[in-house]
Design a protein around this motif. Structure first.
Motif, PDB file in Angstrom:
ATOM      1  N   TRP A 102      -9.416  -5.680 -79.716  1.00 53.34           N
ATOM      2  CA  TRP A 102     -10.057  -5.103 -80.899  1.00 53.34           C
ATOM      3  C   TRP A 102      -9.461  -5.694 -82.177  1.00 53.34           C
ATOM      4  O   TRP A 102     -10.195  -6.068 -83.101  1.00 53.34           O
ATOM      5  CB  TRP A 102      -9.898  -3.584 -80.884  1.00 53.34           C
ATOM      6  CG  TRP A 102     -10.509  -2.931 -82.083  1.00 53.34           C
ATOM      7  CD1 TRP A 102     -11.830  -2.656 -82.279  1.00 53.34           C
ATOM      8  CD2 TRP A 102      -9.821  -2.486 -83.255  1.00 53.34           C
ATOM      9  NE1 TRP A 102     -12.003  -2.063 -83.510  1.00 53.34           N
ATOM     10  CE2 TRP A 102     -10.796  -1.947 -84.130  1.00 53.34           C
ATOM     11  CE3 TRP A 102      -8.491  -2.496 -83.638  1.00 53.34           C
ATOM     12  CZ2 TRP A 102     -10.460  -1.423 -85.362  1.00 53.34           C
ATOM     13  CZ3 TRP A 102      -8.162  -1.971 -84.877  1.00 53.34           C
ATOM     14  CH2 TRP A 102      -9.136  -1.443 -85.717  1.00 53.34           C
ATOM     15  N   LEU A 103      -8.128  -5.787 -82.232  1.00 55.40           N
ATOM     16  CA  LEU A 103      -7.481  -6.374 -83.406  1.00 55.40           C
ATOM     17  C   LEU A 103      -7.897  -7.836 -83.597  1.00 55.40           C
ATOM     18  O   LEU A 103      -8.195  -8.262 -84.711  1.00 55.40           O
ATOM     19  CB  LEU A 103      -5.957  -6.278 -83.279  1.00 55.40           C
ATOM     20  CG  LEU A 103      -5.343  -4.905 -83.459  1.00 55.40           C
ATOM     21  CD1 LEU A 103      -3.858  -4.940 -83.100  1.00 55.40           C
ATOM     22  CD2 LEU A 103      -5.540  -4.404 -84.873  1.00 55.40           C
ATOM     23  N   ALA A 104      -7.926  -8.588 -82.515  1.00 54.14           N
ATOM     24  CA  ALA A 104      -8.324  -9.999 -82.591  1.00 54.14           C
ATOM     25  C   ALA A 104      -9.775 -10.116 -83.052  1.00 54.14           C
ATOM     26  O   ALA A 104     -10.109 -10.994 -83.852  1.00 54.14           O
ATOM     27  CB  ALA A 104      -8.125 -10.685 -81.243  1.00 54.14           C
ATOM     28  N   GLU A 105     -10.629  -9.244 -82.563  1.00 56.25           N
ATOM     29  CA  GLU A 105     -12.031  -9.232 -82.964  1.00 56.25           C
ATOM     30  C   GLU A 105     -12.160  -9.036 -84.469  1.00 56.25           C
ATOM     31  O   GLU A 105     -12.921  -9.738 -85.141  1.00 56.25           O
ATOM     32  CB  GLU A 105     -12.756  -8.103 -82.225  1.00 56.25           C
ATOM     33  CG  GLU A 105     -14.167  -7.838 -82.713  1.00 56.25           C
ATOM     34  CD  GLU A 105     -14.751  -6.582 -82.103  1.00 56.25           C
ATOM     35  OE1 GLU A 105     -15.656  -6.722 -81.279  1.00 56.25           O
ATOM     36  OE2 GLU A 105     -14.286  -5.468 -82.443  1.00 56.25           O
ATOM     37  N   LYS A 106     -11.403  -8.106 -85.020  1.00 56.29           N
ATOM     38  CA  LYS A 106     -11.466  -7.817 -86.449  1.00 56.29           C
ATOM     39  C   LYS A 106     -10.919  -8.991 -87.265  1.00 56.29           C
ATOM     40  O   LYS A 106     -11.515  -9.393 -88.253  1.00 56.29           O
ATOM     41  CB  LYS A 106     -10.697  -6.530 -86.790  1.00 56.29           C
ATOM     42  CG  LYS A 106     -11.263  -5.302 -86.134  1.00 56.29           C
ATOM     43  CD  LYS A 106     -12.725  -5.104 -86.475  1.00 56.29           C
ATOM     44  CE  LYS A 106     -13.327  -3.939 -85.728  1.00 56.29           C
ATOM     45  NZ  LYS A 106     -14.771  -3.957 -85.705  1.00 56.29           N
TER      46      LYS A 106
END
Length: 84
Positions: free
Chosen positions: A17-21
């Motif tokens: 999720w962090l990488a996606e953002k």
């Protein structure tokens, strides 16, 4: 102490999720999980084999390594997708 399957799932989802953002992508929960877990494997491999730092356990360092690996994975996938 190693991570159990639930620990890997939690780390994977958060890292994905962090990488996606950060990478400006839009995926679902399952894709974030997969990206996070594969990112953890990539980040762990790099940390251990290139930097000589073993990573494990349920902590911030593990999440950071998984996150960086997930970002690297998304970056490389973006390069491949652009060429295709």
């Amino acid at each position: 102490m190693g991570l159990g399957i639930i620990g890997w799932i939690v780390i994977g989802i958060v890292a994905g999720w962090l990488a996606e953002k950060v990478m400006g992508r839009s995926h679902g929960l399952v894709t974030n999980l997969i990206v996070g877990i594969v990112g953890a494997l990539i980040g762990g491999f790099i940390a251990e084999n290139l930097l000589g730092q073993p990573v494990g356990g349920f902590n911030v360092v593990t999440l950071l390594v998984a996150f960086l690996g997930a970002c690297l994975l998304l970056f490389l996938l973006g390069l491949v997708k652009r060429r295709a």
